[in-house]
Design an enzyme around this catalytic site. Structure first.
Site, mmCIF file in Angstrom:
data_model
loop_
_atom_site.group_PDB
_atom_site.id
_atom_site.type_symbol
_atom_site.label_atom_id
_atom_site.label_comp_id
_atom_site.label_asym_id
_atom_site.label_seq_id
_atom_site.Cartn_x
_atom_site.Cartn_y
_atom_site.Cartn_z
ATOM 1 N N GLY A 158 -19.130 31.703 -23.419
ATOM 2 C CA GLY A 158 -19.986 31.516 -22.247
ATOM 3 C C GLY A 158 -19.244 31.711 -20.934
ATOM 4 O O GLY A 158 -19.770 32.318 -19.990
ATOM 5 N N ASN A 164 -26.146 21.412 -18.844
ATOM 6 C CA ASN A 164 -25.340 20.880 -19.941
ATOM 7 C C ASN A 164 -25.200 19.364 -19.902
ATOM 8 O O ASN A 164 -24.932 18.738 -20.911
ATOM 9 C CB ASN A 164 -23.948 21.524 -19.937
ATOM 10 N N GLN A 222 -26.598 26.451 -23.143
ATOM 11 C CA GLN A 222 -27.115 25.219 -23.773
ATOM 12 C C GLN A 222 -28.522 25.380 -24.339
ATOM 13 O O GLN A 222 -28.922 24.632 -25.223
ATOM 14 C CB GLN A 222 -27.101 24.056 -22.766
ATOM 15 N N SER A 259 -23.274 31.522 -25.853
ATOM 16 C CA SER A 259 -22.040 31.079 -26.493
ATOM 17 C C SER A 259 -22.337 30.641 -27.924
ATOM 18 O O SER A 259 -23.323 29.938 -28.161
ATOM 19 C CB SER A 259 -21.455 29.909 -25.694
ATOM 20 N N HIS A 290 -20.390 28.734 -30.091
ATOM 21 C CA HIS A 290 -19.944 27.436 -30.640
ATOM 22 C C HIS A 290 -20.861 26.276 -30.268
ATOM 23 O O HIS A 290 -20.658 25.160 -30.739
ATOM 24 C CB HIS A 290 -18.488 27.147 -30.261
ATOM 25 N N THR A 311 -10.319 45.116 -29.074
ATOM 26 C CA THR A 311 -10.847 45.154 -30.450
ATOM 27 C C THR A 311 -11.857 44.033 -30.652
ATOM 28 O O THR A 311 -11.583 42.875 -30.318
ATOM 29 C CB THR A 311 -9.671 45.010 -31.454
ATOM 30 N N CYS A 321 -15.718 19.997 -19.900
ATOM 31 C CA CYS A 321 -14.753 20.722 -19.064
ATOM 32 C C CYS A 321 -14.285 19.851 -17.904
ATOM 33 O O CYS A 321 -13.258 20.105 -17.305
ATOM 34 C CB CYS A 321 -15.377 21.982 -18.510
HETATM 35 C C1 PLP Z 1 -23.971 25.597 -19.394
HETATM 36 C C2 PLP Z 1 -22.651 26.087 -19.886
HETATM 37 N N1 PLP Z 1 -22.183 27.257 -19.468
HETATM 38 C C3 PLP Z 1 -21.009 27.760 -19.890
HETATM 39 C C4 PLP Z 1 -20.219 27.058 -20.768
HETATM 40 C C5 PLP Z 1 -18.929 27.640 -21.241
HETATM 41 O O1 PLP Z 1 -19.072 28.171 -22.529
HETATM 42 P P1 PLP Z 1 -17.796 28.449 -23.464
HETATM 43 O O2 PLP Z 1 -17.291 27.132 -23.909
HETATM 44 O O3 PLP Z 1 -18.327 29.290 -24.577
HETATM 45 O O4 PLP Z 1 -16.819 29.206 -22.620
HETATM 46 C C6 PLP Z 1 -20.654 25.805 -21.235
HETATM 47 C C7 PLP Z 1 -19.805 24.980 -22.136
HETATM 48 O O5 PLP Z 1 -19.852 23.767 -22.114
HETATM 49 C C8 PLP Z 1 -21.914 25.314 -20.786
HETATM 50 O O6 PLP Z 1 -22.380 24.127 -21.197
#
Ligand code: PLP
Length: 378
Positions: free
Chosen positions: A70, A149, A177, A197, A199, A235, A320
């Site tokens: 993401g 998020n 999200q 994203s 994961h 790659t 984060c």
């Molecule tokens: C709304 C949002 N954007 C971007 C990201 C970042 O994604 P990634 O962890 O795949 O870099 C997150 C991750 O918490 C997210 O919640």
């Protein structure tokens, strides 16, 4: 009992995802650009994965660019659009975006771009009318997230997309999200770019995608080979892309229903058993898996630590930002007092969350809050 309710941070990889990925490590491990059979097998897998993701959002396979996640997709969209047109130097975003957008915008400000950070109301909603009035003939991009998020608020992106299309301004949305929890139709919603994203939806870490509508021009971030339609060299992470696509396939409507029921049980349970709590974000237009409460008079970190001692994994604010002691920028933007924002705990459920787990949380949480309030200096 161990209970994982931090699925907004990351998720358990689905067993079917692991199984789908395995041959791409052990048998079909060629480079997707190679011309031999190993390469062809890898390329075939990669293109199948691209088609599955494209179909899910009503796009074409040629509009999906695989990335590392993401964060990279957000950077690519925002920086790519900013530098695509020399005559435009203005970006519109909101005050509640993820750091992957906010910090990218702040970097662009240092490089001479103008950024408008739109405020939100108490529920955390961006007003589409504010987007409309902020657009000027210098606006290169509007970027507003689909779902937040921290609070799970689902933004009115269809209305925002319509405004942007009518005004001829590019519209990007961060759907990290919301993807597979809320329907996304890029055509109906007038979305020009969208970030994804893997994961967050039971796929592997380190893979994501950016949807770029055919005809939209962005400047690429990295230089190298001509992979990913000459927009993202390197790659390809074939096994990752396969896992991401399988994760998408495995997210069913029935999962959303299951998670919504558990979310509502948890919200009601907290209201019924704990005094002086505030649900952050709305009841309606909220992600099916998000429960975010402020426990007034307490520090989120204290509650989170006690919950962790009881085996319950939660978070305070976004993962984060969890190393920082600043209150959540999202809750502050919603007009919350600093001390109330500090008392917030986010629980994010998944399709693997069970009713027993929710009952366990509702059993241990009231005691933790009582005990914490007894010793809290606040
Ligand atoms: C709304 C949002 N954007 C971007 C990201 C970042 O994604 P990634 O962890 O795949 O870099 C997150 C991750 O918490 C997210 O919640």
């Amino acid at each position: 009992m161990k209970v994982y309710v931090d699925n907004g941070a990351s998720t358990k990889v689905d067993g079917k995802v692991l199984k789908a990925m395995e041959p791409y490590f052990t048998e079909k491990y060629g480079n997707a650009s190679s011309l031999h059979d190993f390469g062809r097998d890898a390329l075939e897998g990669l293109e199948k994965a691209r088609t599955i993701i494209a179909k899910k959002i009503n796009a074409s396979a040629g509009e999906i660019i695989f990335t590392s996640g993401g964060t990279e997709s957000d950077n690519m969209a925002v920086i790519g659009a900013a530098y695509a047109n020399k005559n435009k130097n203005h970006i519109i975003t909101s005050a509640i975006e993820h750091p992957a957008i906010l910090n990218t915008c702040q970097e662009l400000e240092k490089r001479g771009f103008d950024v408008t950070y739109l405020s939100v109301d108490e529920g955390g909603f961006v007003d589409p009318k504010d987007v409309e009035s902020a657009i000027t003939d210098k606006t290169a991009l509007v970027t507003i997230m689909h779902a937040n998020n921290e609070t799970g608020v689902i933004e009115p992106i269809e209305e925002i997309g319509k405004i942007c299309r009518e005004k001829g301004v590019l519209f990007h949305t961060d759907t990290v999200q919301s993807f597979t929890k809320v329907d996304i139709n890029v055509k109906k919603m007038n979305i020009d770019m969208a970030s994804f994203s893997s994961h967050k939806i039971h796929g592997p870490k380190g893979v994501g995608a950016l949807y770029v509508r055919t005809g939209v021009k962005i400047k690429k971030l990295m230089y190298g080979g001509k992979h990913e339609f000459n927009l993202r060299p390197g790659t390809e992470n074939v096994a990752g892309a396969i896992g991401f696509a399988e994760a998408v396939k495995q997210m069913k409507d029935s999962n959303v229903k299951h998670v919504t029921e558990l979310r509502d049980k948890l919200i009601e349970g907290v209201f019924d058993s704990i005094e002086r709590v505030k649900l952050n974000g709305p009841r309606e237009n909220r992600l099916c898996n998000n429960v975010n409460f402020s426990y007034l008079g307490l520090e989120g970190e204290t509650i989170s630590t006690y919950l962790s001692m009881k085996g319950v994994a939660t978070s305070t604010g976004s993962a984060c930002a969890s190393a920082s002691l600043e209150p959540s920028h999202v809750l502050i933007a919603m007009g919350m007092k600093h001390e109330d924002a500090h008392g917030s705990i986010r629980m994010t459920l998944s399709k693997f969350t069970t009713e027993e787990e929710i009952e366990y949380i509702l059993k241990v949480l009231p005691d933790i809050i009582k005990k914490s309030r007894r010793i809290s200096p606040l």
